[in-house]
Write a protein that holds these residues in place. Structure first.
Motif, PDB file in Angstrom:
ATOM      1  N   HIS A 183     -69.013 -27.419 -22.486  1.00 33.54           N
ATOM      2  CA  HIS A 183     -69.089 -27.592 -21.037  1.00 33.54           C
ATOM      3  C   HIS A 183     -67.799 -27.108 -20.410  1.00 33.54           C
ATOM      4  O   HIS A 183     -66.758 -27.038 -21.060  1.00 33.54           O
ATOM      5  CB  HIS A 183     -69.306 -29.062 -20.698  1.00 33.54           C
ATOM      6  N   ARG A 184     -67.844 -26.793 -19.131  1.00 35.75           N
ATOM      7  CA  ARG A 184     -66.642 -26.514 -18.367  1.00 35.75           C
ATOM      8  C   ARG A 184     -66.189 -27.796 -17.676  1.00 35.75           C
ATOM      9  O   ARG A 184     -67.014 -28.620 -17.276  1.00 35.75           O
ATOM     10  CB  ARG A 184     -66.889 -25.411 -17.341  1.00 35.75           C
ATOM     11  N   LEU A 185     -64.899 -27.953 -17.547  1.00 36.99           N
ATOM     12  CA  LEU A 185     -64.356 -29.193 -17.003  1.00 36.99           C
ATOM     13  C   LEU A 185     -64.911 -29.502 -15.617  1.00 36.99           C
ATOM     14  O   LEU A 185     -65.303 -30.641 -15.338  1.00 36.99           O
ATOM     15  CB  LEU A 185     -62.818 -29.109 -16.962  1.00 36.99           C
ATOM     16  N   VAL A 186     -64.959 -28.504 -14.736  1.00 34.06           N
ATOM     17  CA  VAL A 186     -65.398 -28.759 -13.358  1.00 34.06           C
ATOM     18  C   VAL A 186     -66.857 -29.199 -13.303  1.00 34.06           C
ATOM     19  O   VAL A 186     -67.276 -29.852 -12.346  1.00 34.06           O
ATOM     20  CB  VAL A 186     -65.175 -27.520 -12.458  1.00 34.06           C
ATOM     21  N   GLU A 187     -67.634 -28.867 -14.347  1.00 32.43           N
ATOM     22  CA  GLU A 187     -69.038 -29.266 -14.373  1.00 32.43           C
ATOM     23  C   GLU A 187     -69.203 -30.775 -14.615  1.00 32.43           C
ATOM     24  O   GLU A 187     -70.288 -31.322 -14.386  1.00 32.43           O
ATOM     25  CB  GLU A 187     -69.779 -28.499 -15.467  1.00 32.43           C
ATOM     26  N   LEU A 188     -68.138 -31.418 -15.082  1.00 33.27           N
ATOM     27  CA  LEU A 188     -68.220 -32.840 -15.429  1.00 33.27           C
ATOM     28  C   LEU A 188     -67.700 -33.758 -14.333  1.00 33.27           C
ATOM     29  O   LEU A 188     -67.803 -34.979 -14.443  1.00 33.27           O
ATOM     30  CB  LEU A 188     -67.418 -33.100 -16.711  1.00 33.27           C
ATOM     31  N   LEU A 189     -67.151 -33.179 -13.264  1.00 36.65           N
ATOM     32  CA  LEU A 189     -66.435 -33.993 -12.287  1.00 36.65           C
ATOM     33  C   LEU A 189     -67.342 -34.847 -11.421  1.00 36.65           C
ATOM     34  O   LEU A 189     -66.864 -35.747 -10.708  1.00 36.65           O
ATOM     35  CB  LEU A 189     -65.564 -33.092 -11.390  1.00 36.65           C
ATOM     36  N   ASP A 190     -68.655 -34.617 -11.459  1.00 45.95           N
ATOM     37  CA  ASP A 190     -69.559 -35.480 -10.678  1.00 45.95           C
ATOM     38  C   ASP A 190     -69.944 -36.739 -11.462  1.00 45.95           C
ATOM     39  O   ASP A 190     -70.642 -37.611 -10.943  1.00 45.95           O
ATOM     40  CB  ASP A 190     -70.821 -34.714 -10.275  1.00 45.95           C
ATOM     41  N   LYS A 191     -69.461 -36.848 -12.698  1.00 50.48           N
ATOM     42  CA  LYS A 191     -69.739 -38.025 -13.520  1.00 50.48           C
ATOM     43  C   LYS A 191     -68.626 -39.059 -13.321  1.00 50.48           C
ATOM     44  O   LYS A 191     -67.502 -38.721 -12.960  1.00 50.48           O
ATOM     45  CB  LYS A 191     -69.812 -37.643 -15.002  1.00 50.48           C
ATOM     46  N   PRO A 192     -68.914 -40.348 -13.537  1.00 48.55           N
ATOM     47  CA  PRO A 192     -67.864 -41.370 -13.403  1.00 48.55           C
ATOM     48  C   PRO A 192     -66.829 -41.244 -14.530  1.00 48.55           C
ATOM     49  O   PRO A 192     -67.187 -41.163 -15.703  1.00 48.55           O
ATOM     50  CB  PRO A 192     -68.630 -42.688 -13.495  1.00 48.55           C
ATOM     51  N   PHE A 193     -65.555 -41.198 -14.138  1.00 50.91           N
ATOM     52  CA  PHE A 193     -64.458 -41.131 -15.101  1.00 50.91           C
ATOM     53  C   PHE A 193     -63.710 -42.455 -15.116  1.00 50.91           C
ATOM     54  O   PHE A 193     -63.412 -43.035 -14.060  1.00 50.91           O
ATOM     55  CB  PHE A 193     -63.483 -40.006 -14.728  1.00 50.91           C
ATOM     56  N   TYR A 194     -63.405 -42.936 -16.311  1.00 51.77           N
ATOM     57  CA  TYR A 194     -62.593 -44.138 -16.498  1.00 51.77           C
ATOM     58  C   TYR A 194     -61.274 -43.667 -17.105  1.00 51.77           C
ATOM     59  O   TYR A 194     -61.236 -43.233 -18.270  1.00 51.77           O
ATOM     60  CB  TYR A 194     -63.281 -45.132 -17.433  1.00 51.77           C
ATOM     61  N   LEU A 195     -60.193 -43.755 -16.329  1.00 50.63           N
ATOM     62  CA  LEU A 195     -58.940 -43.103 -16.723  1.00 50.63           C
ATOM     63  C   LEU A 195     -57.754 -44.062 -16.682  1.00 50.63           C
ATOM     64  O   LEU A 195     -57.788 -45.091 -15.994  1.00 50.63           O
ATOM     65  CB  LEU A 195     -58.651 -41.924 -15.788  1.00 50.63           C
ATOM     66  N   THR A 196     -56.719 -43.679 -17.427  1.00 45.42           N
ATOM     67  CA  THR A 196     -55.455 -44.396 -17.306  1.00 45.42           C
ATOM     68  C   THR A 196     -54.876 -44.138 -15.922  1.00 45.42           C
ATOM     69  O   THR A 196     -55.294 -43.212 -15.214  1.00 45.42           O
ATOM     70  CB  THR A 196     -54.469 -43.920 -18.384  1.00 45.42           C
ATOM     71  N   GLU A 197     -53.904 -44.941 -15.528  1.00 43.62           N
ATOM     72  CA  GLU A 197     -53.371 -44.860 -14.173  1.00 43.62           C
ATOM     73  C   GLU A 197     -52.657 -43.533 -13.928  1.00 43.62           C
ATOM     74  O   GLU A 197     -52.171 -42.889 -14.855  1.00 43.62           O
ATOM     75  CB  GLU A 197     -52.409 -46.024 -13.927  1.00 43.62           C
ATOM     76  N   ARG A 198     -52.605 -43.142 -12.650  1.00 40.44           N
ATOM     77  CA  ARG A 198     -51.936 -41.905 -12.271  1.00 40.44           C
ATOM     78  C   ARG A 198     -50.498 -41.899 -12.789  1.00 40.44           C
ATOM     79  O   ARG A 198     -49.809 -42.918 -12.748  1.00 40.44           O
ATOM     80  CB  ARG A 198     -51.944 -41.754 -10.746  1.00 40.44           C
ATOM     81  N   ASP A 199     -50.058 -40.759 -13.313  1.00 37.63           N
ATOM     82  CA  ASP A 199     -48.730 -40.547 -13.886  1.00 37.63           C
ATOM     83  C   ASP A 199     -48.575 -41.122 -15.290  1.00 37.63           C
ATOM     84  O   ASP A 199     -47.535 -40.949 -15.918  1.00 37.63           O
ATOM     85  CB  ASP A 199     -47.612 -41.092 -12.983  1.00 37.63           C
TER      86      ASP A 199
END
Length: 308
Positions: A183-199
């Motif tokens: 997949h291409r990264l931009v194709e996944l951006l409409d999915k919910p992401f659970y991420l560590t905090e900014r920085d």
């Protein structure tokens, strides 16, 4: 000149504070002041400039620091040569590490280490790399074990550096829906992401890659605890961006799926440091060997024995 005076001198130079050096050594501030004054009188030089509560090494103090370190290192080498390799380790070990490494890497390392060295007292402190580095430089940690981009400093001894892949990982259900990819990264951006905090380190890596595409992401969930994100991902449909070593277990169990992303090949580096002004004890060296062996050996040369 006494060894304890040299130890106190090194600690004051490290902390740039009589009071903080005293606290780290378990002395009163007046005892530290007396030891430094006696050392200066014996050497007939001023080792520190006093400016209010802050102290800094004079030119003569900086020159003497290298000599003091060499003397203490020679004394420790002599003690270790007399002790012999078979002597039971009984010291203390204070390790600073990331929450993700503490969750996924350290349990196995500590278990093996404790089997061989059951009388070593271990304390583990977690934090972000910047916090851990600051604590190491203040003498509050013996070793720091972090995952970051390669870091270098003339004041540190790096004893391990190993490459680790950081991957996009999906809940099992979403992984099946997405299919094998790539997949291409931009194709996944409409999915919910659970991420560590900014920085935070993994998040910073992802944000930089997105910025190259002139894109950004608004996570559905942010947390400083990677292990928490992992559990949420196992139970809720979504994506995350985490080190491969952290997700390997759930992936094998079919709870998560690594998503192949053609334009996001990301790596960070497991690294272990201690301050160059700190003598590497046998407990520290033994722990470093276990960190190496538990993960199958180094991918890059380690600089073990930097004191010798």
């Amino acid at each position: 000149m006494e060894l304890r005076q040299l130890t106190t001198f090194i600690r004051v130079a490290q902390f740039q504070s009589f009071s903080r050096a005293a606290a780290s050594l378990g002395y009163s501030q007046s005892a530290v002041t007396v030891q430094i004054r006696m050392l200066e009188e014996e050497l007939k030089v001023r080792l520190f400039d006093r400016m209010g509560k802050r102290v800094s090494l004079t030119g003569q103090g900086r020159a003497f620091l290298d000599s003091a370190l060499s003397i203490l290192q020679d004394v420790n080498r002599a003690k270790l040569s007399l002790a012999g390799e078979d002597e039971v380790l009984r010291g203390q070990l204070h390790i600073g590490t990331l929450e993700s490494l503490c969750y996924a890497r350290l349990p196995g390392i500590v278990r093996s280490f404790r089997v061989q060295h059951p009388q070593v007292s271990i304390q583990i402190t977690t934090g972000v790399p910047e916090e851990l580095i600051a604590k190491m430089e203040r003498g509050e940690l013996d070793i720091i074990y972090i995952l970051e981009e390669p870091l270098y400093n003339n004041s540190w001894s790096k004893v391990l550096e190993r490459q680790e892949e950081v991957v996009v990982v999906a809940s099992a259900e979403l992984g099946r829906a997405l299919g094998p990819g790539p997949h291409r990264l931009v194709e996944l951006l409409d999915k919910p992401f659970y991420l560590t905090e900014r920085d935070a380190n993994y998040r910073r890596l992802l944000d930089r890659r997105l910025a190259a595409f002139d894109r950004a992401i608004t996570p559905a969930l942010e947390s400083s605890y990677a292990s928490f994100l992992l559990r949420v991902l196992e139970e809720t449909e979504g994506l995350s961006f985490l080190p491969r070593f952290l997700v390997e277990g759930p992936v094998r169990q079919g709870k998560l799926t690594v998503v192949e992303v053609s334009d996001l090949q990301a790596v960070m580096y497991e690294q272990i440091f201690y301050h160059r002004e700190k003598w590497a004890t046998r407990e520290m060296e033994a722990f470093i060997r276990f960190c190496d062996s538990e993960s199958g050996g180094l991918s890059q040369a380690a600089v073990i024995g930097a004191n010798g």
